[in-house]
Design an enzyme around this catalytic site. Structure first.
Site, PDB file in Angstrom:
ATOM      1  N   ASN A   1       0.699  -1.272  -0.027  1.00 39.79           N
ATOM      2  CA  ASN A   1       0.070  -0.058   0.062  1.00 39.79           C
ATOM      3  C   ASN A   1       0.781   1.268   0.085  1.00 39.79           C
ATOM      4  O   ASN A   1       1.573   1.505   1.110  1.00 39.79           O
ATOM      5  CB  ASN A   1      -0.862  -0.027   1.280  1.00 39.79           C
ATOM      6  CG  ASN A   1      -1.926   1.165   1.266  1.00 39.79           C
ATOM      7  OD1 ASN A   1      -1.624   2.211   1.164  1.00 39.79           O
ATOM      8  ND2 ASN A   1      -3.117   0.875   1.920  1.00 39.79           N
TER       9      ASN A   1
ATOM     10  N   GLY B   1       0.030   4.410   0.262  1.00 40.63           N
ATOM     11  CA  GLY B   1      -0.248   5.213   1.187  1.00 40.63           C
ATOM     12  C   GLY B   1       0.414   4.947   2.629  1.00 40.63           C
ATOM     13  O   GLY B   1       0.809   6.083   3.287  1.00 40.63           O
TER      14      GLY B   1
ATOM     15  N   GLU C   1      -0.499 -14.753   4.077  1.00 38.67           N
ATOM     16  CA  GLU C   1      -1.667 -15.126   4.287  1.00 38.67           C
ATOM     17  C   GLU C   1      -2.022 -14.633   5.784  1.00 38.67           C
ATOM     18  O   GLU C   1      -1.267 -14.875   6.521  1.00 38.67           O
ATOM     19  CB  GLU C   1      -1.789 -16.796   4.320  1.00 38.67           C
ATOM     20  CG  GLU C   1      -3.331 -17.357   4.281  1.00 38.67           C
ATOM     21  CD  GLU C   1      -3.455 -18.714   4.605  1.00 38.67           C
ATOM     22  OE1 GLU C   1      -4.552 -19.167   5.184  1.00 38.67           O
ATOM     23  OE2 GLU C   1      -2.423 -19.506   4.446  1.00 38.67           O
TER      24      GLU C   1
ATOM     25  N   ASP D   1      -2.153  -3.818  10.689  1.00 35.59           N
ATOM     26  CA  ASP D   1      -3.404  -4.508  10.399  1.00 35.59           C
ATOM     27  C   ASP D   1      -4.397  -3.677  10.931  1.00 35.59           C
ATOM     28  O   ASP D   1      -4.267  -3.277  12.267  1.00 35.59           O
ATOM     29  CB  ASP D   1      -3.712  -5.946  10.971  1.00 35.59           C
ATOM     30  CG  ASP D   1      -4.620  -6.459  10.376  1.00 35.59           C
ATOM     31  OD1 ASP D   1      -4.759  -6.614   9.102  1.00 35.59           O
ATOM     32  OD2 ASP D   1      -5.425  -7.263  10.960  1.00 35.59           O
TER      33      ASP D   1
ATOM     34  N   PHE E   1     -11.304   5.911   1.833  1.00 36.50           N
ATOM     35  CA  PHE E   1     -11.719   4.397   1.128  1.00 36.50           C
ATOM     36  C   PHE E   1     -12.300   3.691   2.225  1.00 36.50           C
ATOM     37  O   PHE E   1     -12.608   4.024   3.153  1.00 36.50           O
ATOM     38  CB  PHE E   1     -10.338   3.618   0.819  1.00 36.50           C
ATOM     39  CG  PHE E   1      -9.550   3.150   1.974  1.00 36.50           C
ATOM     40  CD1 PHE E   1      -8.684   4.234   2.609  1.00 36.50           C
ATOM     41  CD2 PHE E   1      -9.491   2.010   2.377  1.00 36.50           C
ATOM     42  CE1 PHE E   1      -7.891   3.819   3.662  1.00 36.50           C
ATOM     43  CE2 PHE E   1      -8.894   1.576   3.606  1.00 36.50           C
ATOM     44  CZ  PHE E   1      -8.086   2.446   4.272  1.00 36.50           C
TER      45      PHE E   1
ATOM     46  N   LYS F   1      -7.379  13.679   8.196  1.00 32.87           N
ATOM     47  CA  LYS F   1      -7.654  12.247   8.322  1.00 32.87           C
ATOM     48  C   LYS F   1      -6.280  11.736   8.711  1.00 32.87           C
ATOM     49  O   LYS F   1      -6.013  10.897  10.030  1.00 32.87           O
ATOM     50  CB  LYS F   1      -8.223  11.475   7.312  1.00 32.87           C
ATOM     51  CG  LYS F   1      -8.580  10.009   7.594  1.00 32.87           C
ATOM     52  CD  LYS F   1      -8.576   9.037   6.465  1.00 32.87           C
ATOM     53  CE  LYS F   1      -8.555   7.598   7.030  1.00 32.87           C
ATOM     54  NZ  LYS F   1      -8.901   6.693   5.897  1.00 32.87           N
TER      55      LYS F   1
ATOM     56  N   ARG G   1      -3.976   4.672  12.294  1.00 32.38           N
ATOM     57  CA  ARG G   1      -2.991   4.383  11.646  1.00 32.38           C
ATOM     58  C   ARG G   1      -2.097   5.297  11.977  1.00 32.38           C
ATOM     59  O   ARG G   1      -0.908   5.021  12.501  1.00 32.38           O
ATOM     60  CB  ARG G   1      -3.130   4.321  10.104  1.00 32.38           C
ATOM     61  CG  ARG G   1      -2.201   3.404   9.543  1.00 32.38           C
ATOM     62  CD  ARG G   1      -2.505   2.991   8.131  1.00 32.38           C
ATOM     63  NE  ARG G   1      -3.541   3.584   7.445  1.00 32.38           N
ATOM     64  CZ  ARG G   1      -4.765   3.130   7.489  1.00 32.38           C
ATOM     65  NH1 ARG G   1      -5.042   1.760   7.963  1.00 32.38           N
ATOM     66  NH2 ARG G   1      -5.859   3.720   6.846  1.00 32.38           N
TER      67      ARG G   1
END
Ligand code: IMP
Length: 200
Positions: A9, A11, A38, A67, A150, A173, A179
């Site tokens: 990602n 971002g 996974e 996560d 998103f 944001k 995050r």
């Protein structure tokens, strides 16, 4: 010191680079051919550690992963750790928002609390692991608002700004998000750890 970021990602790479560079730490993207990891943990912390550990083991260098997801009180913490796949395969972010709003249709305003959660983990080849958690509290609206961001952003309202993550300027944001809080905490934890051990 260099750290691999266990994510593709862009971002996240940008956000984390902004936080870690002033602390003297450098982020490396994953090699192009790195296999998909996974995520089979049952908590945000487990998944973040699985991702960081997998990359650290494979590349023999410190690795960082995160996560995240949305926990809605009236839905007993759902979508939670399954946020990206919640409600089934093949759905868009908009489909998931519509379904979530539908599940919340009869929930009164006073019981629509929710929080975005992010756990960031760093694993070193020595086996040392650091994990930190960032949260951002808000409420679930009864319709989507805003086109920015998103995922669940258009239905998540931040009380301090009286608007959704989807309506907020990205810079705002990214300064208050789960995050941003986890990554800032990770930066501090890493700096303290590296100073204590004398590593660079
Ligand atoms: P990941 O940890 O980046 O894989 O995020 C998992 C899922 O949680 C995303 O696909 C979104 O559904 C949701 N999510 C995580 N962070 C955000 C956010 O900042 N805004 C909206 N949705 C998010």
């Amino acid at each position: 010191m260099k750290f691999y970021l266990a994510s593709r990602n862009k971002g996240k790479m940008r956000e984390l680079t902004e936080i870690l560079t002033p602390l003297g730490m450098e982020l490396e993207p994953l090699p192009e051919d790195f296999p998909e990891i996974e995520e089979n943990g049952t908590t945000f912390a487990e998944n973040a550690k699985i991702k960081a550990q997998t990359v650290c083991d494979a590349l023999g260098a410190p690795a960082i992963a995160d996560d995240s997801g949305l926990e809605v009180e009236a839905l007993n913490g759902e979508p939670g750790v399954h946020s990206v796949r919640w409600a089934g395969p093949g759905l868009t972010d908009h489909d998931r928002n519509v379904l979530l709003l539908e599940r919340m249709r009869s929930v009164p305003e006073t019981e629509r609390g929710a929080k975005f959660v992010c756990v960031a983990a760093c694993v070193f080849p020595s086996g040392k692991a650091l994990t930190v958690r960032g949260e951002c509290r808000g409420t679930i609206l009864d319709e989507e608002r805003g086109t920015g961001g998103f995922g669940y952003d258009p239905i998540f309202c931040v009380p301090e700004y009286s608007c959704t993550f989807g309506e907020l300027e990205p810079e705002v944001k990214n300064s208050i998000s789960h995050r941003a809080r986890a990554f800032t905490a990770l930066g501090s934890a890493l700096r303290a750890y590296l100073e204590a051990t004398g590593e660079e």
